[in-house]
Design an enzyme around this catalytic site. Structure first.
Site, PDB file in Angstrom:
ATOM      1  N   GLY A 249       6.437 -11.048 -16.766  1.00 42.81           N
ATOM      2  CA  GLY A 249       5.143 -11.543 -16.323  1.00 42.81           C
ATOM      3  C   GLY A 249       5.189 -12.454 -15.111  1.00 42.81           C
ATOM      4  N   GLU A 291      12.428 -10.602 -19.179  1.00 45.70           N
ATOM      5  CA  GLU A 291      12.188  -9.196 -18.818  1.00 45.70           C
ATOM      6  C   GLU A 291      11.293  -9.067 -17.583  1.00 45.70           C
ATOM      7  OE1 GLU A 291      12.214  -7.561 -23.425  1.00 45.70           O
ATOM      8  OE2 GLU A 291      10.318  -8.011 -22.438  1.00 45.70           O
ATOM      9  N   PRO A 292      11.774  -9.522 -16.431  1.00 47.16           N
ATOM     10  CA  PRO A 292      10.941  -9.365 -15.233  1.00 47.16           C
ATOM     11  C   PRO A 292      10.862  -7.904 -14.809  1.00 47.16           C
ATOM     12  CG  PRO A 292      13.107 -10.215 -14.637  1.00 47.16           C
ATOM     13  CD  PRO A 292      13.080 -10.132 -16.138  1.00 47.16           C
ATOM     14  N   ARG A 294       7.687  -6.510 -12.450  1.00 39.16           N
ATOM     15  CA  ARG A 294       6.989  -6.576 -11.165  1.00 39.16           C
ATOM     16  C   ARG A 294       7.774  -7.353 -10.100  1.00 39.16           C
ATOM     17  NH1 ARG A 294       1.530  -6.268 -11.220  1.00 39.16           N
ATOM     18  NH2 ARG A 294       1.585  -6.921 -13.388  1.00 39.16           N
ATOM     19  N   ARG A 331      -3.907   1.274  -9.302  1.00 38.90           N
ATOM     20  CA  ARG A 331      -4.104  -0.133  -9.688  1.00 38.90           C
ATOM     21  C   ARG A 331      -5.440  -0.686  -9.201  1.00 38.90           C
ATOM     22  NH1 ARG A 331      -1.302  -4.038  -8.499  1.00 38.90           N
ATOM     23  NH2 ARG A 331      -1.380  -5.015 -10.538  1.00 38.90           N
ATOM     24  N   TYR A 335      -7.658  -2.012 -12.067  1.00 40.97           N
ATOM     25  CA  TYR A 335      -7.703  -3.483 -12.192  1.00 40.97           C
ATOM     26  C   TYR A 335      -8.384  -4.184 -11.017  1.00 40.97           C
ATOM     27  CZ  TYR A 335      -3.417  -1.975 -14.679  1.00 40.97           C
ATOM     28  OH  TYR A 335      -2.493  -1.312 -15.449  1.00 40.97           O
ATOM     29  N   CYS A 362     -11.137  13.488  -6.007  1.00 43.94           N
ATOM     30  CA  CYS A 362     -12.563  13.714  -6.243  1.00 43.94           C
ATOM     31  C   CYS A 362     -13.107  12.755  -7.280  1.00 43.94           C
ATOM     32  CB  CYS A 362     -12.794  15.152  -6.664  1.00 43.94           C
ATOM     33  SG  CYS A 362     -12.597  16.226  -5.261  1.00 43.94           S
ATOM     34  N   TYR A 391       4.614  -0.528 -10.620  1.00 45.82           N
ATOM     35  CA  TYR A 391       3.451   0.079 -11.284  1.00 45.82           C
ATOM     36  C   TYR A 391       2.643   0.998 -10.361  1.00 45.82           C
ATOM     37  CZ  TYR A 391       4.627  -3.506 -14.725  1.00 45.82           C
ATOM     38  OH  TYR A 391       5.293  -4.298 -15.626  1.00 45.82           O
TER      39      TYR A 391
END
Ligand code: LLP
Length: 433
Positions: A249, A291-292, A294, A331, A335, A362, A391
């Site tokens: 995170g 647990e990185p 990104r 993304r 988001y 489309c 991601y």
């Protein structure tokens, strides 16, 4: 320049990634194209390892969250850098195994692993299963019994710390599809079950509090809550677990608005909080796992598109259409994620044009960015989205039967293809006529 140290501008005024000329790579490999700076990825791995050792010592285990960017070449890099990896599916596990990754360094996540996936994990000999719930624990126990093997497990705990970018809340939030909540007694039931399973070794606990977290405090808070829980388990069950995984995170800089902490700052805060909490509870320091995902890859990736049409609707806005979109970067539509955009052939010129970057799919919502600043563009120009290393390839799809782009790794200025572009034949490979 443009937020990440992997990017620069050369004498021709072209944007470079890891020292390689982006327009030259676009003509060599075609667009849309994902570029990744291997040097940057390796530096990020080293930054976490060094920070962990400096602030916590050798009892530190960083694992890359494969979901951010899961390809064979990535596992080779991780192995060379001394990193572990977390996988969340049989597909990610298979990718790591096929790349020759050491299965003992795998943490196997997932809130609903199938029996077949659990069995594969056992057969491959993964280091730790991160068990989400009691049903999974029972399934794993029975598979171990059939094979007469043991499995090392961490229990996924919902710690009641939820982080959103800057703020975090300590609500005791328990409504999550992941993990076992401390508040409800589910976590205790998990521990009781684990201790009663003769083939399972309970090594510790796992939690994950959110994504793109830009402050250190939420991690410190999670470490405190989890240490309290380790002490509670010692007092209730007479077992001191030796491992604590606080998940991933760690945030990155997508745009100027984001001011992330460095691995050194994050690990300093995390280690200090954990040491203080353990001293307060008279607990030995657990093996600290992180647990990185990104932050290991996002800053070091760029997506290169070719501009098709440029359409100005007077009084409304200018759409710049590119040859990709939600198929290679979902993304924005998912988001509303923000990115920076650069025309790589004129990277040093000011970004005086305001544009909405439209995809080629489309669907009206198929945009990559709205009202973003770019150098003025014409049809046929290249356009880059920066910081797309996490991601994007991982979440790419074949919607509209669009082939997924190639991925090229750059190291010390030289390039190599690590994922080839999909062909039309790839798209119909599973069709049965
Ligand atoms: N560990 C666990 C258990 C996780 O669930 C995640 C991310 C990570 C580690 C890695 O988190 P990171 O360091 O990458 O933030 N698709 C979304 C992100 C979903 C992340 C889910 N879990 C996005 O594109 O932003």
């Amino acid at each position: 320049m443009y937020g990440t140290e992997s990017l620069a501008i050369n004498e021709q005024g072209h944007l470079t990634l890891g020292g390689a000329d982006i327009p030259a790579l676009a003509s060599k490999y075609g667009t849309p194209l994902y570029l990744m700076d291997e040097g940057g990825i390796r530096k990020a791995c080293r930054a976490y390892l060094e920070a962990g050792r400096k602030h916590y010592g050798e009892n530190f285990f960083p694992a890359f969250a494969g979901k951010a960017f899961c390809i064979g070449a990535m596992y080779r890099i991780l192995a060379e850098e001394g990193f572990g990896a977390d996988v969340v599916s049989g597909g990610e596990l298979y990718t790591a195994h096929r790349a020759g990754f050491d299965m003992r360094k795998i943490l196997y996540h997932g809130n609903n692993k199938t029996r077949a996936e659990l069995a594969e994990g056992l057969d491959y000999g993964v280091g730790r299963f991160v068990v989400d719930n009691v049903d999974e624990m029972r399934a794993l126990e029975s598979l171990c019994a059939e094979r007469n093997v043991r499995a090392g497990i961490l229990l996924r705990i919902t710690p009641g710390v939820e982080a959103h970018t800057h703020a975090y809340i300590r609500t005791g939030q328990i409504d999550s599809k992941f993990g076992m909540a401390i508040e409800t007694g589910a976590a205790d039931e998990g521990v009781r079950t684990a201790l009663s399973c003769p083939h399972l070794d309970l090594h510790g606990f796992h939690c994950h509090i959110g994504s793109q977290i830009l402050e250190t405090e939420p991690f410190a808070a999670a470490a405190e809550v989890m240490t309290d829980y380790i002490a509670h388990v010692r007092d209730t069950f007479g077992t001191v677990v030796p491992e604590l995984n606080v998940g991933g995170g760690f945030g990155i800089r997508y745009t100027e608005e984001d001011t992330p902490k460095t691995p050194d700052e994050n690990l300093a805060a995390l280690a200090a909080a954990l040491k203080a909490a353990c001293a307060g509870k008279n607990l030995p320091l657990p093996r600290l796992m992180i647990e990185p995902g990104r932050s290991i890859v996002a800053p070091y990736g760029v997506t290169v598109y070719t501009v098709g049409g440029v359409k100005t609707i007077p009084g409304y806005r200018t759409y710049v259409a590119v040859d990709g979109g939600m198929t290679d970067n979902p993304r924005y539509i998912l988001y509303g994620s923000k990115y920076e955009f650069v025309v790589p052939e004129r990277a040093s010129e000011p970004r005086t044009m305001t544009a909405t970057i439209a995809g080629r799919n489309c669907e009206s919502g198929d945009l990559v960015g709205e009202n973003v600043s770019i150098q003025p563009v014409r049809p046929g120009d290249l356009l880059c989205t920066l910081t797309t290393g996490a991601y994007c390839y991982a979440m790419a799809s074949n919607y509209n039967r669009v082939p997924r782009p190639a991925v090229v790794m750059i190291r010390d200025g030289s390039d190599r293809l690590v994922v080839r572009r999909e062909t039309l034949e790839d798209l119909v490979r599973c069709d049965i006529l």
